[in-house]
Design an enzyme around this catalytic site. Sequence first.
Site, mmCIF file in Angstrom:
data_model
loop_
_atom_site.group_PDB
_atom_site.id
_atom_site.type_symbol
_atom_site.label_atom_id
_atom_site.label_comp_id
_atom_site.label_asym_id
_atom_site.label_seq_id
_atom_site.Cartn_x
_atom_site.Cartn_y
_atom_site.Cartn_z
ATOM 1 N N ASP A 392 40.757 32.544 31.245
ATOM 2 C CA ASP A 392 41.028 32.731 32.670
ATOM 3 C C ASP A 392 42.170 33.712 32.870
ATOM 4 O OD1 ASP A 392 40.739 32.373 35.378
ATOM 5 O OD2 ASP A 392 40.938 30.195 35.327
ATOM 6 N N GLU A 395 43.299 39.472 33.915
ATOM 7 C CA GLU A 395 43.565 40.808 34.483
ATOM 8 C C GLU A 395 44.779 41.505 33.836
ATOM 9 O OE1 GLU A 395 41.208 38.305 37.000
ATOM 10 O OE2 GLU A 395 43.282 38.016 36.404
ATOM 11 N N ASP A 475 37.477 33.711 42.173
ATOM 12 C CA ASP A 475 37.629 32.529 43.033
ATOM 13 C C ASP A 475 37.129 32.834 44.436
ATOM 14 O OD1 ASP A 475 38.726 31.341 40.826
ATOM 15 O OD2 ASP A 475 40.793 31.632 41.452
#
Length: 821
Positions: A392, A395, A475
């Site tokens: 997760d 980035e 999300d």
Amino acid sequence: MFTAETQVDSVILTSGRKQIRVKFPTAAIARVTVTEGKNFQTKPSLIVTATSQFTDFKYRDAGDAFEIFTPALKLVVSKFTGAIRYFDSVGKLLLCEPERGGKTLTSKKVFCNVFSQNTNVAAGQSIDGARAAATDFETVFDRDAFEAKLEFQFAPDEAIFGLGSHEEGYGNLRGKSRELYQQNMKIVVPYFVSTRGYGVLLDCSSLMTFRDDLAGACWWADVVDELDFYFIVGGSFDAVTVNLHELTGKTPMLPKWAFGFAQSKERYVNAAELVAVVREYRRRKIPLDLIVLDWKSWPNGAGWGQKNFDPLRFPNPKALTDELHSLGAKLMVSIWPIMTGDCPNQRELQARGLMLGNQSNYDAFSAEAREVYWQQAERGLFAHGVDAWWCDCTEPFEADWSGETKLEPHARLLLNTEASKKYLDHGQINSYSLLHSQGIYEGQRRANSEKRVVNLTRSGYAGQHRYATICWNGDICATWQTLRNCIPEGVNFCATGEPFWTVDIGGFFINRDPKLWFWRGDYAEGCRGLTDMIALEPDPKDTGCRDLGFWELYTRWVQYAAFLPMFRSHGTDAAREIWRFGDEGNPFYDTIAKYIRLRYQLLPYIYSLAAQVTLRGTPMLRAVALDFPDDVATHDLTDEFLFGPALLVCPVTTPMYYEKNSQPITAAAKSRRVYLPAGTTWFDFWTEKVFVGGQIITTAAPLETLPLFVRAGSILPLTEPMQFVDEFPAAPLEVRIYRGADGAFTHYEDAGDGYDYERGAFALVEFSWNEARGELTIGARRGTFPSLIAKREYCLIFISGISREIKTVNYAGAEMRLNLS
């Protein structure tokens, strides 16, 4: 005026300080590199792994231009400006740069920040996990580089797809713009493909933008050491993508179970809850292959991101994974690139100088850091039987995940990219996930050859497919508009050659928080927000969202996601296991169950598609326009897509039964309009009615029906429903032959896990249908592997639209021919 110098492997064109080099990795790929006042770079690419060179190219001085060509393509370069026109092998103009040149470099100075290991760090927590910011650093000059601009002139009837997955819901990128940086709901891949049968890969990892408007198309890059791009021909979408993978590497096989159903939520709290959910799926006889443990596997109070199980909530991790495995389920665990709270993993990486400047995110650009990070994951998780990774927040920096107002695109771009540039090389801010994924893949491959790597990760980049990654679109919110946007964005992501993409079924955020711009779902009843950080037991009040409007949205989302490379339910606010949507006999429950079971029936088709991703490079999820480039009516379709070559999927993206707050809808038609591409006939999957392509039809779409069509000539293998992948390895295959055109399909089988397939341990059976002769040929099996079912019953169903003809045969590996005439 440019002059030309031919070398063994290239042509170099020079005009003053500017140089353009043309090379050919293969006969179908031209590499164009531009520099100014500098030597060409020699450092290896992060994206491109190919080292081969095609040197049998031809060069000719053609008056006011230079011609450089291979058997597959030709470049015509203006002597005056360096502008390039690109042609295929028969002389068709595919793409041209503007006559003024189209390749611009502007000198710029690049700076970087220098941090001390003892720098002050402000640690915090956001809705998107832990955050840490260094407050003390020195900014110093790093190097001289360039901004770059690459310009094109597209043909009027051309459609363009790719550049990754974003938020806006764009399909065809003609007339559109993209801000190309990584963010929670943005995945950048610097590649696009055209309906004219070519693709362009920009080998750049900095911030970029793309726009196509009345002035033409422009691809701008913030920081490059040279402008380096590849023009790839092939004639068809598949052929172009195969050639792209010649540059960027092959995709390894995912395990077969990865194509089953995955149940997740934010979050399962302890081992008992994980096992209970799997047992309940088994009791209800609803298929399930993967259960997912979201953030907070680590101990309470131990900081964020420690790669260990909490001994209170997961007292015996090996017993947990053993029990899940005995139930036919696998376990995926969330891990993060950020570690805070002075946890042991953080301290180890800090002590070895392997952290980025905030002393919390590890430095994935360092091979040593990647190795240490993997060792931590292996010791704390993989050694206990964990099957898959959820990487997760890869980035890994974002700065706009707060506040009640969403910033305008230019402001978001500046805020987010400056946050990344604070710690990362300005020319590499988009490629962190690529290196992070490399570390996970290479670490597990060294540790274990029996388990294939599975890495579900929120960010991606060109070439990341070679590390067994699946990306998802972040999300997102539970709205019908978000569902509509997912369809073209997934298609654009997979058009880049990155083959595996998925979504949070139902949207991550169900409810609406007026204080947060991104928490903007439409449904409130029964929602509980984020799980308590220190919870030891599941919340007994978390029984699911009770808004029937959400139940309808979720059910339609399940129908759509059943035809994505990964089929995964996940989100916050409320649990979303199937029993949160009624019980057997409830139309929502029954429809969700129907599509989960259909997914498993289609596994022989799906797994064979996945094998072609590896063996050839052909994508599973496909833009209709790229399969039907000559049908301009397909170019702007945003609510249909192809799942493999056979299935046209047409999701329902508007409510028909309930608005939010469970308000009934009384006047909605239970149907939707569908465009059927020209050049073939189509079968309704459910009714087997035949339709001529090139028309819009109105088709029935009640809750239980996803409009689904099969291309004539398709051969579709199915199996019987099961509770988990390969529960019945010797089950008969139902093979449907949709008549009306010639067709072929290659059925692939292997052990389902492990890497023996890389040494040839797999089997292929070619089915081919000749319409004129009314003849089906089942080819001799090619290859074998130890657990192969050598004899299998095939139930062959020949579908004509008028009738079904059924024949049953027992196939033992030798060629068989069946003639219907």
